[in-house]
Design an enzyme around this catalytic site. Structure first.
Site, PDB file in Angstrom:
ATOM      1  N   ASP A 186     -26.793 -18.677 -65.334  1.00 47.32           N
ATOM      2  CA  ASP A 186     -25.878 -19.546 -66.461  1.00 47.32           C
ATOM      3  C   ASP A 186     -26.758 -19.330 -67.812  1.00 47.32           C
ATOM      4  O   ASP A 186     -28.027 -19.032 -67.865  1.00 47.32           O
ATOM      5  CB  ASP A 186     -26.057 -21.028 -66.287  1.00 47.32           C
ATOM      6  CG  ASP A 186     -25.111 -21.486 -64.968  1.00 47.32           C
ATOM      7  OD1 ASP A 186     -24.342 -20.436 -64.651  1.00 47.32           O
ATOM      8  OD2 ASP A 186     -25.279 -22.293 -64.592  1.00 47.32           O
ATOM      9  N   ASP A 220     -24.292 -25.131 -61.335  1.00 48.36           N
ATOM     10  CA  ASP A 220     -24.295 -26.866 -61.284  1.00 48.36           C
ATOM     11  C   ASP A 220     -23.097 -27.701 -61.079  1.00 48.36           C
ATOM     12  O   ASP A 220     -23.423 -28.658 -60.506  1.00 48.36           O
ATOM     13  CB  ASP A 220     -24.781 -27.290 -62.708  1.00 48.36           C
ATOM     14  CG  ASP A 220     -24.122 -26.348 -63.982  1.00 48.36           C
ATOM     15  OD1 ASP A 220     -22.818 -26.206 -63.625  1.00 48.36           O
ATOM     16  OD2 ASP A 220     -24.397 -26.399 -64.957  1.00 48.36           O
ATOM     17  N   THR A 254     -61.792 -16.652 -33.746  1.00 47.65           N
ATOM     18  CA  THR A 254     -62.242 -16.086 -34.830  1.00 47.65           C
ATOM     19  C   THR A 254     -61.171 -15.239 -35.674  1.00 47.65           C
ATOM     20  O   THR A 254     -61.137 -15.293 -36.910  1.00 47.65           O
ATOM     21  CB  THR A 254     -63.272 -14.999 -34.652  1.00 47.65           C
ATOM     22  OG1 THR A 254     -62.807 -14.025 -33.853  1.00 47.65           O
ATOM     23  CG2 THR A 254     -64.516 -15.596 -33.796  1.00 47.65           C
ATOM     24  N   ASP A 266     -18.959 -24.398 -58.257  1.00 46.54           N
ATOM     25  CA  ASP A 266     -19.866 -23.485 -58.345  1.00 46.54           C
ATOM     26  C   ASP A 266     -20.390 -23.375 -56.806  1.00 46.54           C
ATOM     27  O   ASP A 266     -21.193 -22.206 -56.435  1.00 46.54           O
ATOM     28  CB  ASP A 266     -21.284 -23.573 -59.081  1.00 46.54           C
ATOM     29  CG  ASP A 266     -20.922 -23.160 -60.784  1.00 46.54           C
ATOM     30  OD1 ASP A 266     -19.939 -22.572 -61.037  1.00 46.54           O
ATOM     31  OD2 ASP A 266     -21.588 -24.069 -61.461  1.00 46.54           O
ATOM     32  N   VAL A 285     -53.741 -10.759 -23.732  1.00 49.73           N
ATOM     33  CA  VAL A 285     -53.870 -11.751 -24.727  1.00 49.73           C
ATOM     34  C   VAL A 285     -54.304 -10.953 -26.124  1.00 49.73           C
ATOM     35  O   VAL A 285     -54.018 -11.292 -27.090  1.00 49.73           O
ATOM     36  CB  VAL A 285     -55.075 -12.816 -24.124  1.00 49.73           C
ATOM     37  CG1 VAL A 285     -55.223 -13.731 -25.700  1.00 49.73           C
ATOM     38  CG2 VAL A 285     -54.434 -13.526 -23.196  1.00 49.73           C
ATOM     39  N   ALA A 286     -55.083  -9.702 -25.812  1.00 57.38           N
ATOM     40  CA  ALA A 286     -55.527  -9.092 -26.966  1.00 57.38           C
ATOM     41  C   ALA A 286     -54.413  -8.588 -27.675  1.00 57.38           C
ATOM     42  O   ALA A 286     -54.614  -8.038 -28.911  1.00 57.38           O
ATOM     43  CB  ALA A 286     -56.498  -8.113 -26.367  1.00 57.38           C
ATOM     44  N   GLU A 324     -50.879 -13.757 -30.791  1.00 57.27           N
ATOM     45  CA  GLU A 324     -50.652 -15.175 -30.590  1.00 57.27           C
ATOM     46  C   GLU A 324     -49.777 -15.817 -32.004  1.00 57.27           C
ATOM     47  O   GLU A 324     -50.351 -15.837 -32.985  1.00 57.27           O
ATOM     48  CB  GLU A 324     -51.513 -15.926 -30.075  1.00 57.27           C
ATOM     49  CG  GLU A 324     -52.451 -15.475 -28.995  1.00 57.27           C
ATOM     50  CD  GLU A 324     -53.056 -14.215 -29.096  1.00 57.27           C
ATOM     51  OE1 GLU A 324     -53.706 -14.141 -30.153  1.00 57.27           O
ATOM     52  OE2 GLU A 324     -53.331 -13.514 -28.168  1.00 57.27           O
TER      53      GLU A 324
END
Ligand code: ATP
Length: 912
Positions: free
Chosen positions: A343, A644, A741, A648, A296-297, A301
């Site tokens: 543009d 736009d 922590t 395009d 786990v260390a 996670e």
């Protein structure tokens, strides 16, 4: 919802229809069956139907409810390993440990849940902002409504660039064509007509229908909504597609890979340590738990989850800079962007257009008055003239007024123009001469697009018809055979063409946008001609000069891009001299302005070279944009491209970051873009790039921080075991450190403001991951210090008989305090932390304070002592811990100060 025929409001007497065959019914029958008509539904009836048939939305599988979010916190191999740890603890009778680990799992899940919930809400808010609108006719009036509120029976107006909002039976079309590839796979646009088709034909051949999700690529039309939401053809497909998974962003995938490698490493370390411990004569069950805690260390996670959270919160931050992110991947790509292709009109310039000059063959006229107010005067040779004293002026203004979609009206005493800004400017200029907004009956239209660069309309005129054209001067000139000189029409000669072009270049060189106007009379009752025959033999009337000044913030944004090593390439449909003038005002290179006729001739390699040097491309078409993106990408550039229009879309899709205009953009462009600019402003792109960089840097920071902590823990436990002494950290203590922590501080790093020189660094290499070799060295060195500090204290306390009982608590607490000092190292990579303000990240300060508070409780609260296997420490012990911990921050900070001063001295010398 599909309107079930037997539930049709007020339709009790109609026989049930063979439901989805709307395409086969004549329009009147469709009206009849849906109890509606050309005037649309009444507001009340629409509300009624909305209640009855639901909103016009596809079920959104991206939306995640809280139960799934909660469940997701437990769908993690590590959590499963921890559950095994609980089981082992129970099996060996360590009930307190079992409860502690279970509590830690829950606490971790709760923290994860809260963060992800916040992120989901933020994304939801973004999705709501993207909610598009549709033009409908209700109560006989045109109005804009939220698409979700469309109901069967609504009359919807469609135009080029729109995405069809529901399944619609067309009742009126003008050259309407739809791209249905998304639905039918048919690549060529399909022509649409209101005529019914045979009931048996397949979807693609039902030309009387416009399907939800398909794009209108030409023309305009109206239709009646027959199905909404999941009952549409698109809805049916969406329902099928819901099983498809989400592949995550490239960064998430990279981190996933990193996670998997670390997991393998963890397994190897665990096995080794367990074997070593067991050989040294330790109990196997104790070693099994240690192995689990070590695993786990090692593994940071839920890294991918943290990345999503940071990116989602980042997307919310980008909205504050007017950039709406449609795909989270874009944030990563933004951080690495090396070129922005933009543009000009409305993006670098304000898009607030005013006609200031009108060149006419018999002499130029200037116009005063600003904004949308149709008040102003015409000047000739410095004198005010009455517009109607010049028939040629009136003719040019009339064509500008008629060949136009904008409209001008007074609302609450204020003048408002709606429509495309170029056309609005012509409308206002015409109104200054007394022309009204109304126009003669339009027979047909050949619409404007960026390829044609012109627009024509044919209208009824006196005894016949008249064609009015406006467009790019060189394009219009090519169709002209005559010229209106004062009050007389005469054949155009070469000298006229030269004079016209010179006048046009002169206006363009002053930064004015230019548009020529021409017209032609057609005989009455002639068969409506196509553009090839109609747009010929025109009489040139004049050229309009329209001012559109650069945005005030654009120049600064261009400078910022330059110092950030990002190339800016202006690609405009406007004329080369106009582009050059605006480029000059924005401090973009003016010696590299290439008109289409020049750059289309260039070989790929040559054009790529010019682009690299910051070329400005004028009179470019959407296909040119595509070529530019490809060329730049082939050279390894990460390209942001703005757009736009409908055309395009391919370039936006091809670019690494497609940027659509929120105000001016069509649905089609917005739908393929990664980012929509809410204010169409170039400066917003640069702000979004800064955000992208900040977020990538923050993800790097917390990954590195977490890894350095984990390396420290693993080293400490492994060395203690190999040395053969007692356990330095117990499993539950390691879990406490990691899950409760560290996670808090890491997330707080994710909201770090960004280093002051963020936009003075070159873009990161796209291949750059979160861990390169120097980073790995740094992370290992800091991890080494953590291990050394904890092991040193542990050894000294163990060796002193009075202190031995406190040795483990000291090592445990020192590790946490060191980690909190260490987190400060990662806030900035290039500058001393004190330069960005030691307390400027309040969340981090809060997280550090909370963690330290929790650790004080872990050590001193009688209820936690048996759970975490701690004993109380004295004030002197805390003092020792502080003294051992502070250097992990102070040493790197001093080095950063020295380096920073050296850099600055060097910089000052270079500047001098
Ligand atoms: P950018 O690509 O920077 O936004 P743009 O908007 O000027 O540039 P286009 O819209 O392709 O590019 O316009 C190209 C040219 O076509 C303009 O310079 C103008 O002469 C002409 N033009 C623009 N709008 C219209 C219109 N509505 N009708 C007719 N001609 C137009």
């Amino acid at each position: 919802m599909q309107l079930p025929v037997d539930e049709r409001p007020g339709g009790e007497t109609a026989p049930p229809a063979p439901s989805p065959d709307w395409h086969a019914l004549p329009v009147e029958q469709v009206f009849d069956r849906l109890t509606t008509g050309p005037q649309g539904l009444s507001g009340d009836a629409a509300r009624d139907r909305l209640d009855r048939y639901g909103t016009n939305r596809l079920d959104d599988r991206r939306r995640i409810g809280w139960p799934r979010l909660m469940a997701r916190q437990f769908q993690n191999v590590l959590i499963l390993i921890l559950v095994v740890a609980v089981a082992i603890s129970l099996a060996i009778g360590e009930r307190v440990d079992a409860a502690a680990i279970a509590a830690i799992i829950l606490l971790n899940a709760a923290l994860g849940f809260i963060q992800e919930w916040r992120a989901e809400r933020a994304l939801d808010a973004l999705r709501r902002m993207l909610a598009p609108t549709s033009t409908v006719i209700r109560d006989g009036r045109r109005q804009e409504i939220d698409r979700g509120d469309l109901v069967p029976g609504d009359i919807v107006c469609l135009k080029r660039g729109d995405r069809t909002p529901a399944d619609i039976r067309l009742i009126e079309t003008v050259d309407l064509r739809a791209d249905e590839a998304a639905l039918t796979g048919e690549a060529a646009p399909v022509s649409k007509h209101p005529a019914p088709t045979s009931p048996q034909v397949h979807l693609a051949a039902r030309t009387g229908m416009s399907w939800m999700g398909t794009d209108i690529v030409a023309g305009q039309g109206q239709g009646v909504v027959v199905a909404t939401g999941m009952a549409t053809e698109f809805g049916r497909i969406a329902a099928l597609a819901q099983a498809a998974g989400d592949t995550g962003t490239p960064l998430q995938r990279k981190l996933d890979r990193l996670g998997r490698r670390l997991a393998l490493f963890a397994i190897a370390v665990s096995v080794l340590v367990t074997a070593a411990g067991w050989l040294a004569g330790r109990p196997l069950d104790e070693m099994a738990l240690t192995a689990i805690s070590l695993a786990v260390a090692v593994v940071p996670e839920g890294l991918p989850a943290v990345v999503t959270i940071v990116l989602a919160l980042g997307a919310a931050a980008m909205v504050r800079h007017n950039a709406l992110v449609r795909r989270l991947q874009a944030i990563e790509a933004l951080g690495a962007a090396t070129v922005v292709c933009t543009d000009k009109t409305g993006t670098l310039t304000r898009g607030e257009m005013t006609v200031t000059d009108i060149w006419l063959p018999a002499g130029s006229v200037s116009v005063d008055g600003a904004g949308d107010r149709p008040h102003g005067h015409f000047h000739e040779d410095g004198h005010v003239i009455a517009a109607d004293s010049r028939p040629d002026l009136m003719a040019a203004l009339e064509t500008g007024n008629v060949c136009n979609h904008a409209s001008l009206a007074q609302e609450d005493g204020r003048w408002r123009v709606t429509g495309e800004p170029t056309e609005a400017a012509l409308k206002v200029a015409a109104a200054k001469a007394g022309f009204s907004d109304g126009a003669p009956v339009r027979v047909c239209e050949f619409p404007f697009d960026s390829d044609r660069k012109r627009m024509s309309v044919i209208v009824d005129h006196e005894s016949g018809q008249r064609l009015h054209m406006k467009g790019a001067p060189e394009v219009v000139l090519a169709f002209a055979t005559h010229i209106l000189d004062g009050a007389t029409v005469r054949p155009i000669v070469d000298a006229d063409r030269h004079v016209t072009l010179a006048a046009y270049h002169n206006m363009a060189a002053r930064g004015l946008r230019t548009l020529a106007v021409a017209r032609r009379d057609l005989p009455a009752n002639a068969e409506t001609p196509g553009p090839q025959t109609a747009e010929t033999g025109l009489t040139l009337l004049g050229v309009f000069g329209i001012s559109d000044p650069p945005r005030a913030e654009a120049r600064h944004a261009v400078d910022t891009a330059r110092s950030a090593g990002i190339g800016v390439i202006m690609i405009t449909g406007d004329a080369a001299p106009t582009a050059a003038a605006i480029a000059g005002q924005l401090d973009l290179p003016t010696n590299l302005v290439l008109a289409r006729s020049e750059f289309a001739e260039l070989a790929d390699a040559e054009l790529a070279e010019k682009l690299k040097a910051g070329a400005v491309l004028a009179r470019a078409t959407p296909e040119d944009k595509m070529r530019v993106v490809r060329l730049l990408q082939a050279r390894g550039e990460i390209v942001a491209m703005t757009g736009d229009g409908v055309n395009d879309a391919p370039a936006l899709k091809q670019a690494d970051i497609g940027v659509a205009m929120g105000v001016r953009g069509t649905d089609v462009a917005k739908n393929v873009a990664d980012i929509v600019l809410l204010d169409d402003n170039f400066a917003s792109i640069i702000a979004a790039i800064r955000e992208g960089r900040r977020q990538f840097a923050n993800i790097q920071k917390f990954v590195r921080y977490l890894l350095s902590s984990n390396i420290g823990e693993v080293l400490a436990v492994a060395v203690a075991l190999i040395a053969g002494g007692p356990m330095i950290l117990l499993p539950v203590q390691i879990l406490w450190m990691n899950l409760v922590t560290d996670g808090l501080s890491a997330l707080a790093l994710g909201v770090e403001k960004g280093e002051p020189d963020l936009m003075e660094q070159p873009p990161r290499r796209p291949s750059e991951g979160v861990l390169d070799r120097p980073a790995m060295l740094l992370v290992s060195a800091l991890g080494g210090y953590l291990a050394l500090g904890a092991l040193g204290l542990f050894a000294v306390y163990l060796a002193t008989p009075d202190l031995a009982a406190r040795a483990q608590t000291m090592a445990f607490t020192a590790m946490i305090v060191m980690e909190k000092f260490n987190v400060m190292n990662f806030r900035t990579m290039h500058e001393p932390a004190t330069r960005i303000g030691l307390f400027s990240n309040r969340l981090l300060i809060g997280a550090v304070a909370a963690t330290l508070g929790l650790q004080v409780l872990a050590v001193h609260a009688p209820i936690l002592q048996p759970i975490l296997h701690t004993v109380p420490l004295t004030l002197a012990d805390w003092g020792v811990i502080l003294a051992v911990s502070a250097p992990i921050f102070l040493i790197p900070e001093s080095v950063k100060w020295l380096l920073w001063h050296r850099r600055r001295r060097h910089h000052i010398q270079v500047v001098q």
